[in-house]
Design a protein around this motif. Structure first.
Motif, PDB file in Angstrom:
ATOM      1  N   THR A  18       0.850  -1.195   0.000  1.00 25.83           N
ATOM      2  CA  THR A  18       0.000   0.000   0.000  1.00 25.83           C
ATOM      3  C   THR A  18       0.885   1.245   0.000  1.00 25.83           C
ATOM      4  N   PHE A  19       1.920   1.225   0.846  1.00 27.07           N
ATOM      5  CA  PHE A  19       2.843   2.359   0.910  1.00 27.07           C
ATOM      6  C   PHE A  19       3.585   2.511  -0.417  1.00 27.07           C
ATOM      7  N   ALA A  20       4.079   1.389  -0.968  1.00 26.41           N
ATOM      8  CA  ALA A  20       4.849   1.452  -2.231  1.00 26.41           C
ATOM      9  C   ALA A  20       4.003   2.066  -3.346  1.00 26.41           C
ATOM     10  N   LEU A  62       0.844  -5.780  -5.653  1.00 26.90           N
ATOM     11  CA  LEU A  62       1.034  -4.410  -6.136  1.00 26.90           C
ATOM     12  C   LEU A  62       0.250  -4.131  -7.425  1.00 26.90           C
ATOM     13  N   ASP A  63       0.187  -5.136  -8.310  1.00 23.43           N
ATOM     14  CA  ASP A  63      -0.561  -4.948  -9.559  1.00 23.43           C
ATOM     15  C   ASP A  63      -2.047  -4.709  -9.280  1.00 23.43           C
ATOM     16  N   LEU A  64      -2.555  -5.402  -8.248  1.00 18.06           N
ATOM     17  CA  LEU A  64      -3.968  -5.214  -7.854  1.00 18.06           C
ATOM     18  C   LEU A  64      -4.184  -3.808  -7.320  1.00 18.06           C
ATOM     19  N   ILE A 119     -10.208  -1.520  -4.797  1.00 16.69           N
ATOM     20  CA  ILE A 119     -10.712  -1.118  -6.124  1.00 16.69           C
ATOM     21  C   ILE A 119      -9.584  -0.800  -7.110  1.00 16.69           C
ATOM     22  N   GLY A 120      -8.342  -0.928  -6.657  1.00 14.42           N
ATOM     23  CA  GLY A 120      -7.210  -0.722  -7.575  1.00 14.42           C
ATOM     24  C   GLY A 120      -6.976   0.735  -7.958  1.00 14.42           C
ATOM     25  N   ILE A 121      -7.359   1.642  -7.067  1.00 15.78           N
ATOM     26  CA  ILE A 121      -7.089   3.073  -7.299  1.00 15.78           C
ATOM     27  C   ILE A 121      -6.370   3.602  -6.063  1.00 15.78           C
ATOM     28  N   PRO A 122      -5.046   3.803  -6.127  1.00 11.03           N
ATOM     29  CA  PRO A 122      -4.340   4.276  -4.923  1.00 11.03           C
ATOM     30  C   PRO A 122      -5.019   5.520  -4.352  1.00 11.03           C
TER      31      PRO A 122
END
Ligand SMILES: Nc1ncnc2c1ncn2[C@@H]1O[C@H](COP(=O)(O)OP(=O)(O)OP(=O)(O)O)[C@@H](O)[C@H]1O
Length: 242
Positions: free
Chosen positions: A18-20, A46-48, A214-217
């Protein structure tokens, strides 16, 4: 000059990926060319978190094993063109990988990116030893729980033993009430215990968890306190690490 950052933790699930994803996107918004490498073989997320899971054909392991060229595995983010990612392998075997393999990949990527961010695996293992030695800087992500901090201590010991001197830590999932109730260590107590410099504090927030799903940082929503907090952390990265 291009820099490599390795993100690690003692305990699993402290929020490394999450941080990355969020610091990578924030630095890209600030004009840096950033590539995220998911080095958590067999446990890729990370891809998710960046919403590119359906675009992944090749991965870091394929690049290292020379099944493909690095450019074949690079996925460009839809949020900002300066951000890219190479996903982790769903299987893969660290026994096959040497320090020279990782160094070669990083050297190649440093030619095209200002920052290479490796999102690592938790705990002390071969993957951690290989990756942190290839990095210019290590960031430990921990939660403010005694167990996570004790495990982060063990990672710090290992980094110090391996003479990794450039270290920061991030305190994630902080709940203000825990101090008041006296049921967790205070921020001062935590900071005294760490032998790395504090990079930032991130609150526990349901919106962060939802954004991963939802894959939106979360920092893609620019007008939030979380995005402003990540801006401050990214400014510190630029000042103290790059
Ligand atoms: N500040 C936060 N507030 C709320 N939820 C968070 C926060 N940070 C991370 N999470 C959630 O915690 C869970 C674990 O996060 P994440 O996958 O980033 O951890 P990790 O350290 O990369 O895990 P692993 O050790 O398995 O690689 C995810 O569901 C994520 O959405």
């Amino acid at each position: 000059m291009s820099k490599t950052i390795y993100i690690t933790s003692g305990k699993g699930g402290t929020g490394k990926s999450t941080f990355a994803a969020n610091i990578g996107l924030t630095l890209a918004y600030m004009g840096k060319r950033v590539i995220l490498l998911d080095m958590n073989m067999g446990m890729r997320d990370l891809d998710l978190y960046l919403g590119v899971q359906n675009e992944a054909i090749f991965d870091v392991y394929d690049v290292i094993m020379r099944t493909c060229e690095p450019r074949d595995a690079i996925i460009h983010s839809t949020f900002v063109d300066k951000l890219a990612i190479i996903p982790a392998h769903q299987g893969g075997n660290w026994i096959d990988i040497s320090r020279a393999d990782i160094d070669e990949l990083i050297e190649h990527l440093k030619g095209e990116y200002d920052i290479v961010i490796m999102d690592g695996a938790p705990g002390i293992n071969r993957a951690v030893d290989l990756c942190h030695s290839s990095a210019d800087e290590v960031i430990i992500v921990t939660t403010p729980d005694y167990s996570a901090i004790r495990d982060a201590d063990a990672i710090e010991d290992r980094l110090i033993k391996n003479e990794i001197m450039n270290r920061h830590y991030v305190l994630n999932r902080v709940m203000p009430v825990s101090d008041d109730l006296g049921c967790g260590p205070s921020l001062v107590e935590i900071d005294l215990r760490f032998r790395s410099q504090l990079l930032g504090v991130i609150m526990e927030d349901e919106n962060i968890r939802a954004s991963c799903n939802i894959g939106i940082p979360i920092v893609a929503k620019r007008d939030t306190y979380i995005a402003r907090n990540f801006d401050k952390i990214a400014e510190r990265v630029i000042r103290e690490i790059l």
